[in-house]
Design an enzyme around this catalytic site. Sequence first.
Site, PDB file in Angstrom:
ATOM      1  N   THR A  89     -24.788 -10.225  12.192  1.00 25.83           N
ATOM      2  CA  THR A  89     -25.585 -10.222  10.829  1.00 25.83           C
ATOM      3  C   THR A  89     -25.096  -9.625   9.656  1.00 25.83           C
ATOM      4  O   THR A  89     -24.237  -8.513   9.882  1.00 25.83           O
ATOM      5  CB  THR A  89     -26.934  -9.352  11.255  1.00 25.83           C
ATOM      6  OG1 THR A  89     -27.385  -9.834  12.330  1.00 25.83           O
ATOM      7  CG2 THR A  89     -27.831  -9.061  10.199  1.00 25.83           C
ATOM      8  N   ASN A 119       0.672  -1.145   0.101  1.00 23.81           N
ATOM      9  CA  ASN A 119       0.078   0.074  -0.019  1.00 23.81           C
ATOM     10  C   ASN A 119       0.739   1.257  -0.076  1.00 23.81           C
ATOM     11  O   ASN A 119       0.328   2.406  -0.447  1.00 23.81           O
ATOM     12  CB  ASN A 119      -0.793   0.050   1.025  1.00 23.81           C
ATOM     13  CG  ASN A 119      -0.243  -0.312   2.640  1.00 23.81           C
ATOM     14  OD1 ASN A 119       0.355  -1.380   2.672  1.00 23.81           O
ATOM     15  ND2 ASN A 119      -0.172   0.481   3.630  1.00 23.81           N
ATOM     16  N   CYS A 134      -2.936   5.072   7.718  1.00 18.55           N
ATOM     17  CA  CYS A 134      -2.712   4.452   9.022  1.00 18.55           C
ATOM     18  C   CYS A 134      -1.611   4.840   9.945  1.00 18.55           C
ATOM     19  O   CYS A 134      -1.533   5.166  11.167  1.00 18.55           O
ATOM     20  CB  CYS A 134      -2.854   2.740   9.216  1.00 18.55           C
ATOM     21  SG  CYS A 134      -3.792   2.181   7.938  1.00 18.55           S
ATOM     22  N   HIS A 151     -13.773  -0.560   0.200  1.00 15.88           N
ATOM     23  CA  HIS A 151     -13.749   0.837   0.030  1.00 15.88           C
ATOM     24  C   HIS A 151     -12.437   1.150  -0.903  1.00 15.88           C
ATOM     25  O   HIS A 151     -12.328   2.278  -1.308  1.00 15.88           O
ATOM     26  CB  HIS A 151     -13.775   1.732   1.376  1.00 15.88           C
ATOM     27  CG  HIS A 151     -12.602   1.670   2.307  1.00 15.88           C
ATOM     28  ND1 HIS A 151     -11.707   2.780   2.345  1.00 15.88           N
ATOM     29  CD2 HIS A 151     -11.999   0.503   2.674  1.00 15.88           C
ATOM     30  CE1 HIS A 151     -10.806   2.228   3.146  1.00 15.88           C
ATOM     31  NE2 HIS A 151     -11.054   1.029   3.328  1.00 15.88           N
TER      32      HIS A 151
HETATM   33  N1  PLP Z   1      -4.445  -4.466   3.922  1.00 14.30           N
HETATM   34  C1  PLP Z   1      -4.043  -3.124   3.184  1.00 14.30           C
HETATM   35  C2  PLP Z   1      -2.677  -3.476   2.193  1.00 14.30           C
HETATM   36  C3  PLP Z   1      -4.418  -1.906   2.944  1.00 14.30           C
HETATM   37  O1  PLP Z   1      -3.876  -1.056   2.377  1.00 14.30           O
HETATM   38  C4  PLP Z   1      -5.608  -1.594   3.937  1.00 14.30           C
HETATM   39  C5  PLP Z   1      -6.114  -0.193   4.167  1.00 14.30           C
HETATM   40  O2  PLP Z   1      -5.390   0.804   3.934  1.00 14.30           O
HETATM   41  C6  PLP Z   1      -6.192  -2.700   4.536  1.00 14.30           C
HETATM   42  C7  PLP Z   1      -5.639  -4.026   4.658  1.00 14.30           C
HETATM   43  C8  PLP Z   1      -7.300  -2.429   5.882  1.00 14.30           C
HETATM   44  O3  PLP Z   1      -8.485  -2.367   5.119  1.00 14.30           O
HETATM   45  P1  PLP Z   1      -9.845  -1.772   5.691  1.00 14.30           P
HETATM   46  O4  PLP Z   1      -9.503  -0.278   5.462  1.00 14.30           O
HETATM   47  O5  PLP Z   1     -10.979  -2.276   4.803  1.00 14.30           O
HETATM   48  O6  PLP Z   1      -9.752  -2.063   6.954  1.00 14.30           O
END
Ligand code: PLP
Length: 385
Positions: free
Chosen positions: A239, A153, A327, A203
């Site tokens: 659910t 990412n 994050c 998303h």
């Molecule tokens: N894994 C990767 C490589 C991501 O880029 C992300 C989100 O940035 C996630 C997991 C987490 O996904 P979510 O935002 O749907 O919890």
Amino acid sequence: MIFLDAAATTPVRREVLEAMWPYLTGDFGNPSSHHSLGESAAAALAGARASLAAVLGCRPGELVFTSGGTEADNLAVKGIALARQAADPAMNRVVISAVEHPAVEESARYLERFHGFSVDVVPVDANGQVTPEALLPLLGPETALVSIMYANNEVGTVQPIPALAELARGQGIPFHTDAVQAAGWLPLDTAALGVDALSISGHKLGAPKGCGVLYVRGRVRVEPVLHGGGQERGRRSGTENVAGAVGLSTALALVQAAQREQAGRVSRLRDVFIDAVLTGVPEAILTGHPTDRLPSVASFCFPGTSGESVLLELERQDVVCSSGSACAAGSDEPSTVLTALGIPREVAQTAVRFSFDAAVTGEDLDTAAKAVSAAVAGVRSLGTS
Ligand code: PLP
């Protein structure tokens, strides 16, 4: 505004919202209810599962709906490792790469803190790739699971998943991949990839936040993380988010149908953008693999700046991007992904990530590249590193 932060999230596509709408309004049943509204919701859920299974080349029963990528990763890492440990207490190691998303890394650390596992971290090379040669020595009779992401990412590097998965599975070790960033850009056939588990989040693809799916190969057992009413064949209680599942399946079918064409087109735009930035910004460094990278990600370090100040300067010019992963944003610590690539801490702090969706245009990227060179020059001239 030129939005170049699609790896953080994307807007909901109109077709996706239209497909979801009935299940948010008139057809609002609980899929576990034994009346017509419930049956209609259950049918929608089954339809979404079948559509996802067709795209992922698996059986509908091998899919578990989750609340997103984080939960899918948690269920894969904790669920598979704990199920294997329950069957054989000697299984007490998990292997992850040095560039995993925190959803995988922290799940592995949880196993270490509370369930007696050791975490073996496979290093990456300077381009962010795991090689089969680096993985092999970490595999052993106690390895309960290997989890290596499909595409990163932060820097966009794509891992050689079929080769890595084959190594692990050759030793009977289940292999999970986080395909959250890969979806829409890379092939997702689970059989061709040779993986046992694969995570997807809605998303990042034009579906809403809060919906995701985990593929788990039929014979692989998974211990639930969420306990309760036993939905999703006991693997994930709660659910189901029917509209979210419909939205996710609609979005994934749309992006994967166009995957080859869009990957080709956006890769070409990305390469022009990369060249423009490397030419326009003295000493700019492209991070990640030069060619094995997501079509949608261009990431750089701009020595002599701070990523955050470049970001602010770009936003003043109406270009929105990210200084690292969303994050990790807000923390002063440099990205562990970048330091795992061997990038010095002070350089890692100058990182900026640009990420695109399929709607990106050459004109947008041309404007953005000029804004980047002005922003970096501005920040450097102020000495605000
Ligand atoms: N894994 C990767 C490589 C991501 O880029 C992300 C989100 O940035 C996630 C997991 C987490 O996904 P979510 O935002 O749907 O919890």
